[in-house]
Design an enzyme around this catalytic site. Structure first.
Site, mmCIF file in Angstrom:
data_model
loop_
_atom_site.group_PDB
_atom_site.id
_atom_site.type_symbol
_atom_site.label_atom_id
_atom_site.label_comp_id
_atom_site.label_asym_id
_atom_site.label_seq_id
_atom_site.Cartn_x
_atom_site.Cartn_y
_atom_site.Cartn_z
ATOM 1 C CG HIS D 77 -5.948 -63.512 -49.442
ATOM 2 N ND1 HIS D 77 -6.326 -63.816 -50.609
ATOM 3 C CD2 HIS D 77 -5.098 -62.575 -49.597
ATOM 4 C CE1 HIS D 77 -5.819 -63.113 -51.778
ATOM 5 N NE2 HIS D 77 -4.880 -62.415 -51.178
ATOM 6 C CG ASP D 106 7.975 -91.584 -61.038
ATOM 7 O OD1 ASP D 106 7.689 -90.490 -60.423
ATOM 8 O OD2 ASP D 106 6.970 -92.325 -61.060
ATOM 9 C CD1 TRP D 142 0.883 -62.648 -44.212
ATOM 10 C CD2 TRP D 142 2.351 -64.516 -44.428
ATOM 11 N NE1 TRP D 142 2.136 -62.273 -44.908
ATOM 12 C CE2 TRP D 142 3.015 -63.583 -45.028
ATOM 13 C CE3 TRP D 142 2.654 -66.062 -44.375
ATOM 14 C CZ2 TRP D 142 4.324 -63.616 -45.667
ATOM 15 C CZ3 TRP D 142 4.095 -65.848 -45.024
ATOM 16 C CH2 TRP D 142 4.852 -65.052 -45.430
ATOM 17 C CB SER D 169 3.298 -80.833 -47.611
ATOM 18 O OG SER D 169 2.874 -80.867 -49.044
ATOM 19 C CB SER D 170 6.738 -77.101 -48.863
ATOM 20 O OG SER D 170 6.401 -76.457 -47.460
ATOM 21 C CG HIS D 253 13.581 -61.824 -47.976
ATOM 22 N ND1 HIS D 253 12.458 -60.908 -48.052
ATOM 23 C CD2 HIS D 253 14.127 -61.770 -48.920
ATOM 24 C CE1 HIS D 253 12.971 -60.366 -49.389
ATOM 25 N NE2 HIS D 253 14.124 -60.963 -49.725
ATOM 26 C CD GLU D 255 7.411 -69.557 -48.299
ATOM 27 O OE1 GLU D 255 8.032 -70.310 -48.172
ATOM 28 O OE2 GLU D 255 6.566 -69.848 -48.868
ATOM 29 C CE1 TYR D 257 14.047 -62.578 -54.052
ATOM 30 C CE2 TYR D 257 14.584 -62.723 -51.850
ATOM 31 C CZ TYR D 257 14.257 -62.003 -53.041
ATOM 32 O OH TYR D 257 14.638 -60.548 -52.947
ATOM 33 C CB SER D 268 14.632 -68.960 -68.148
ATOM 34 O OG SER D 268 14.813 -67.929 -67.477
ATOM 35 C CG HIS D 302 14.146 -56.307 -46.600
ATOM 36 N ND1 HIS D 302 14.657 -56.580 -47.766
ATOM 37 C CD2 HIS D 302 12.901 -56.944 -46.693
ATOM 38 C CE1 HIS D 302 13.995 -57.399 -48.327
ATOM 39 N NE2 HIS D 302 13.003 -57.871 -47.665
ATOM 40 C CG HIS D 303 10.299 -58.472 -44.469
ATOM 41 N ND1 HIS D 303 9.112 -58.703 -45.526
ATOM 42 C CD2 HIS D 303 11.243 -59.097 -45.110
ATOM 43 C CE1 HIS D 303 9.565 -59.318 -46.665
ATOM 44 N NE2 HIS D 303 10.938 -59.662 -46.217
ATOM 45 C CB THR D 328 16.288 -58.949 -59.707
ATOM 46 O OG1 THR D 328 16.527 -59.424 -58.526
ATOM 47 C CG2 THR D 328 14.817 -59.374 -60.206
ATOM 48 C CE LYS D 331 17.402 -65.316 -62.354
ATOM 49 N NZ LYS D 331 17.288 -66.386 -63.175
ATOM 50 N NE ARG D 450 -0.042 -55.562 -45.156
ATOM 51 C CZ ARG D 450 1.174 -56.476 -45.131
ATOM 52 N NH1 ARG D 450 2.312 -56.104 -44.819
ATOM 53 N NH2 ARG D 450 0.914 -57.613 -45.336
#
Lengths: 191, 150, 272, 525
Positions: D77, D106, D142, D169-170, D253, D255, D257, D268, D302-303, D328, D331, D450
């Site tokens: 998932h 293009d 994951w 791909s990315s 991390h 990622e 963002y 925006s 921090h993870h 943040t 924003k 979890r």
């Protein structure tokens, strides 16, 4: 038409060349990194990081630190290992020797690898092992018991708030890995 | 009468290089830091990726500096295509040449602007937008109609 | 069209009632425990401070936003202003959060330093995680045992009524004396686990080949339950931790009953 | 030497609806469409996986699935939703919008654009096929922490290869964005005039290029550890399993963002349109995005507060993480200042954007709480964390993507969507998303870890609520599907402006936008 074909061929050749270049560049990076390290001297390991100056070898007899010995077995490891002493009180800057005894309870020869770990983490780099059974893997015959020596010293720069250091070894069964490696070695040696 | 047709190019190869350099320093820095901890396998991936990035941006810049020079005089229309020097030249007899805006077979798809002469066709300004193509075709057409044949 | 508009109005109302209702609907615990150690109380206080801080910020920020949504909507016939920057106000709302964060980080730093101070401990318990049970070894007192889930399969498979401590009960509880600083040495036999007891505010990963430290001093006798908190495979959800904190005399008695004779005690945890 | 098709992005499709058109297309709009549909399909598949998880958790006790399969579902998932939904959806939006917004005909590298899309279906087919393999799909989360992940059966090499493809791909998508934004802006479109969506994507692409090799290297080392006898993460051979976590989160991390920055760009764009007022603090928005991107590189640990780091490390990562709240916050404040004294209307895109601001902020608040290391020991690996990242990803990223679709759909297909149905979709989504994820804060704080298939009785009521919410949210998205299809096939014709007072080059194009968009005013002398 033929002009177009030759152009395509040349394009493809260029692409192939680029691919080869990219791959070899990527591959070369690893040896290049070694060269980089040699040139700059930037690579360091933990042992080197705490290399002692003669001055540091001075025994600090005013300070007593408790060092606790511990041992764990990893999955599938069926040796019986215990430290000679559960804990010692030591002066930083002096080399002490103790040993762990290990018995292979199984009916097969086994190879074990001890992996050291230190708590608290802050003390890790101040515990210097001058001789340790963890430097090499250990082979123990079936049913045999061996005493494995350990010489260590605490660096006198050990942070003053640390008065207890736990040195824990985890034993891993690497019999299989070693035999595979040996087979590979002998296979290669023949050629 | 001469038209120089070129694609839009909003930066310079230099600016592209700066971006590549900044990414390369960042990525290699990280990879070297990991390699210092024995995890060297990130390095080759960084190398591959920065190579790919460089190649992609380089190709882009190459493409963006392409030029088509359309020269019209009383006898010939010459289309020279190239980057720094002429790679390909095509000539048509002016008197027998038309500029044609071919519609696209697909709705909402831009057409092709071609010079057509005695069954030969050459597309010009392929990298332009439809508006610009229209503008270019008008300009060329008026240039052609103003030619004084000798 | 009209029907959809009305539906949407109702949905808006439903949203508000769902949000407020869901918090109150169930009588089950919705917050962190203050726990039974000084540290866990500090952690709880800090959690509540951070929470209320967030609530206050939310009320201010969303308050302004919803006022704006209400007052500055086109249907009221307002004409939009045209301002689009103000260095002063932007500097203010950069600096204020910064100051608030510094204020918040001071107690956090203090508590963290306390958590890392394992000196002057009274006893050591070595905890080893296995797939999927715990092994406890009282280093000084020579007691060691395994501790695994005690809930019967019939309850898990819904063949039987679930007990009060469903999934949070073990065969051998970790017994600790009240008021003593207990140092935990945490490691693992196979994969990474994490030993967690919310009431003690201790959660530490058990990493194979590495030893981690933590400590707790429980102030009240009682039974405190926790679980493995790092995914460790198929039965990750089925390896609870139960700690029974007892008066010191009772603990001493328990040690006498459970200590193995020295000859039989191996310092090493022997894997089965 | 008859016809010369000079520009290589100029392949003319044979017929508008042939399969070949979609296979070989190099047109940014076609590829954008493909990406968006792909993301939606993955959203449904990943959503079904989420529903399997929620179904099992409806009541305590094991009822429907085996715990191993449950773990497999949580793992897949996550991978599907991150690499298969949010990232492709943003790439799809980038493909559609960036050329239109900066006035380019293009994308800069159209052929690579085609490859970067068509890799994805293969990658995900391979990933999904592992569910049918011996030993089942990947079930180690994951995050792929060793040693647990190394216990995966035959699926491991396939999962890692498919993740390599997703990364490839990315990276290609990111290189394309960088090349386009850098080199193909229309004259006069300076960097500081670019719409924020373009800015946020440029920074996202930068992050992607910086961190993807780290993931690639990390997972390759997992593979060699398992099959080629290396010991990068194996303590027995001198490695360290925790180093994998450092690698993973060094990628992971930035990622997260990557998954949120383009949403900031979308919001925006939307808020100023419906507030009829220019965006407040454009420059500070750009700097804040840059600051967030920078900070994302120095907060990864921090993870891993509970993993056993030196005190100094914990403190450093705690302070750095708390700092993220500053940009943040800037924003959020800027968005609210944009609305202040505007003249607001509340069409569906605006509703989703407002929902984004409120609920993303809730996720941000729990993020701030999680940053406090000593308190994180209580939150870590509980449902509180699950609630936190779902709040920033579902009513955050996903809401922003949905808002973007509503906002630009008339431009894409030339027809308006049904406003009434759109609003219904918004309210249903908002109700159910909160019903799903808000109770997770409660069970998390009350002590539910979890990634568990079964739980103690005191967590049962809120889990039941969450499950009901999840089904409601899932079903509401079918309404979205119906609505989009209806808008594509029929619906009122949209004007080129679409929204009153919308700013940006894309609104000067006709609706639907022509196949190749824009003017690159040529130098015609």
């Amino acid at each position: 038409m033929s002009e177009k074909t030759s152009k395509t061929t040349r394009g493809a050749a260029k692409l192939a060349l680029a691919a080869v270049f990219m791959f070899s560049f990527g591959y070369l990076l690893v040896p290049l990194y070694d060269v980089f390290c040699d040139l700059t001297g930037l690579r360091f390991t933990d042992e080197e990081a705490v290399a002692l100056t003669p001055q540091e070898l001075q025994e600090d007899s005013s300070r007593l630190v408790t060092i606790q010995f511990d041992v764990s077995m990893n999955q599938g490891m069926s040796w019986q290992v215990k430290p000679e002493m559960r804990e010692m009180k030591v002066h930083p800057g002096r080399v002490y020797t103790t040993f762990y005894s290990a018995r292979n309870k199984t009916v097969d020869e086994m190879v074990g690898q001890a992996v050291p770990s230190v708590a608290p983490i802050a003390a890790n780099k101040y515990l210097v092992k001058t001789e340790c059974f963890c430097f090499d893997n250990q082979t123990i015959a079936a049913g045999e018991t061996v005493n494995m020596p350990l010489s260590f010293m605490l660096n006198p720069r050990l942070p003053p708030n640390v008065n207890l250091v736990t040195l824990s070894y985890t034993f891993f069964d690497i019999t299989k890995n070693v035999s595979t490696a040996n087979q590979l070695d002998s296979a290669l040696a023949y050629k | 009468m001469q038209f120089v047709v070129t694609p839009n190019f909003s930066t310079s190869w230099k600016a592209n290089q700066t971006l590549i350099a900044s990414l390369a320093v960042l990525s290699f820095g990280m990879a070297l830091a990991f390699a210092a901890h024995g995890l060297w396998m990130i390095l080759p991936f960084v190398g591959l990726e920065i190579t790919a990035l460089t190649a992609g941006l380089y190709w882009c810049c190459l493409k963006a500096t392409r030029r088509e020079v359309i020269s019209i005089d009383a006898d010939y229309i010459t289309v020279a295509v190239g980057r720094d020097h002429v790679v390909q030249t095509t000539q048509f007899q002016t008197a027998w040449t038309k500029i044609v805006l071919k519609p696209s077979p697909v709705a909402a798809h831009p057409g092709q602007l071609v010079l057509r002469s005695k069954g030969k066709e050459l597309e010009v300004g392929a990298f332009l937008s439809q508006d610009e193509r229209l503008e270019l075709s008008t300009s060329i057409r008026s240039a052609l109609s103003n030619v004084v044949y000798s | 069209m009209f029907a959809i508009k009305r539906l949407n109005a109702w949905l808006g109302l439903a949203f508000i009632s769902v949000v407020s209702g869901s918090a109150l609907a169930a009588g089950q615990p919705i917050n962190m425990t203050p726990g039974v150690t000084d540290i866990s109380a500090e952690v709880y206080d800090m959690h509540m401070i951070a929470f209320w801080l967030c609530v206050v910020i939310a009320i201010i920020v969303f308050g302004v936003m919803f006022y704006s949504i209400f007052a500055h909507r086109k249907s009221r016939g307002v004409t939009p202003a045209t301002f689009h920057e103000s260095t002063t106000i932007e500097a203010i709302w950069t600096i204020i959060p910064f100051v608030v964060l510094i204020a918040l980080s001071i107690p956090a730093t203090k508590t963290l330093i306390d958590m890392y101070d394992t000196s002057d401990y009274d006893m050591t318990v070595k905890i080893t995680g296995y797939q999927w049970l715990w092994h406890y070894e009282y280093v000084e007192d020579g007691v060691d045992f395994h501790s695994k889930l005690h809930t019967p399969n019939s309850q898990i498979n819904n063949d039987e009524e679930k007990g009060e401590n469903y999934l949070l009960e073990v065969d051998n509880e970790l017994v600790l004396p009240v008021g003593k600083k207990v140092r935990f040495l945490i490691t693992s036999n196979d994969v990474i686990h994490a030993w967690w007891v919310p009431d003690l505010a201790v959660k530490k990963d058990a990493v194979p080949g590495f030893i981690n430290e933590a400590w707790a001093r429980a102030n009240e006798p009682g039974i405190y339950r926790g679980q493995c908190a790092e995914l460790c495979g198929r039965h990750h959800g089925f390896m609870p931790v139960v700690v029974r904190v007892v008066p010191e005399a009772e603990y001493k008695q328990w040690v006498v009953e459970n200590a193995k004779p020295e000859s039989a005690t191996e310092y090493a945890a022997i894997s089965e | 030497m008859s016809t010369v098709a000079a520009g290589d992005h100029h392949d003319h499709p044979e017929s508008p609806y042939s399969i070949k058109r979609w296979l070989f297309t190099t047109n940014h709009k076609d590829i954008g469409t493909l990406y968006l549909w792909f993301a939606f399909i993955m959203f449904l598949i990943g959503g079904v996986m989420a529903l399997v998880i929620r179904t099992e958790l409806f009541q305590p006790g094991l009822q429907f699935v085996d715990p191993q399969f449950f773990n497999s579902m949580t793992t897949m998932h996550a991978i599907m939703m991150i690499f298969g939904v949010v990232m492709p959806a943003f790439t799809g939006l980038a493909n559609w919008l960036i050329p239109m917004m900066i006035g380019a005909p293009d994308m800069a590298l159209p052929r690579m654009n085609n490859w970067s899309f068509w890799i994805l279906p293969f990658a995900f087919a391979m990933m999904l096929s592992t569910l049918f393999m011996d030993g089942g799909g990947p079930a180690g989360g994951w995050t792929l922490y060793p040693p647990l992940t190394l216990q995966t059966g035959d699926a491991l090499p396939f999962v890692i290869l498919s993740m390599h493809f997703m990364g490839l791909s990315s990276i290609m998508g990111a290189i394309n964005v960088v090349a386009t934004v850098l080199n193909m802006r229309a004259p006069g479109m300076t960097l500081m005039k670019m719409p924020l969506f373009v800015w946020t994507w440029l920074i996202t692409a930068y992050l992607l290029i910086a961190v993807m090799p780290v993931l690639a290297g990390g997972i390759t080392m997992l593979l060699t550890d398992k099959y080629f006898g290396t010991s990068f993460f194996n303590a027995a051979g001198g490695g360290d399993p925790v180093m994998f976590q450092h690698i993973f989160w060094f990628f992971g991390h930035p990622e997260v963002y990557i998954l949120i920055l383009p949403s900031f760009g979308v919001v925006s764009s939307i808020i100023p349109t419906f507030a009829r007022k220019p965006l407040f603090g454009y420059a500070s928005m750009v700097y804040a995005t840059g600051a967030i991107a920078f900070l994302s590189f120095i907060v990864w640990a921090h993870h891993m507060f509970t993993v056993g780091m030196p005190l100094a490390g914990e403190l450093f990562f705690m302070f750095a993480t708390m700092l993220i709240a500053v940009p943040t916050g800037v924003k959020i404040f800027n968005w609210i200042a944009t609305m202040w004294r505007g003249a607001m209307t509340f069409e569906t895109p605006m509703l989703f954007a407002l929902g984004f601001i409120v609920m993303f902020s809730i996720g941000g608040f729990s993020g701030l709480m999680l940053a406090l290391a000593p308190v994180d020991f209580q939150y870590h690996d509980t449902y509180f964390v699950v609630a936190h990242f779902h709040y920033v990803l579902v009513p955050g990223s996903i809401f922003a993507i949905i808002a973007a679709v509503y906002y630009w759909l008339p431009k894409w297909c030339g027809n308006m969507y049904s406003e009434g149905l759109g609003k219904t979709h918004f309210w249903l989504s908002t109700i159910f998303v909160n019903l799903t994820f808000f109770p997770m804060h409660f069970v998390g704080l009350a002590g539910m870890p979890r990634r568990i298939p079964d739980y103690a009785l005191q967590f049962s009521d809120y889990n039941m609520m969450a499950t009901i919410g999840a089904f409601g949210f899932g079903l509401s998205q079918l309404l979205f599907l119906v609505l989009v299809i209806k808008a594509i096939r029929s619906g009122n014709k949209a004007t080129s402006q679409v929204w009153e007072d919308a700013e940006g080059l894309e609104w000067t194009l006709p609706s639907p936008a022509p196949y190749h968009s824009f003017s690159t005013p040529p130098a015609i002398k």
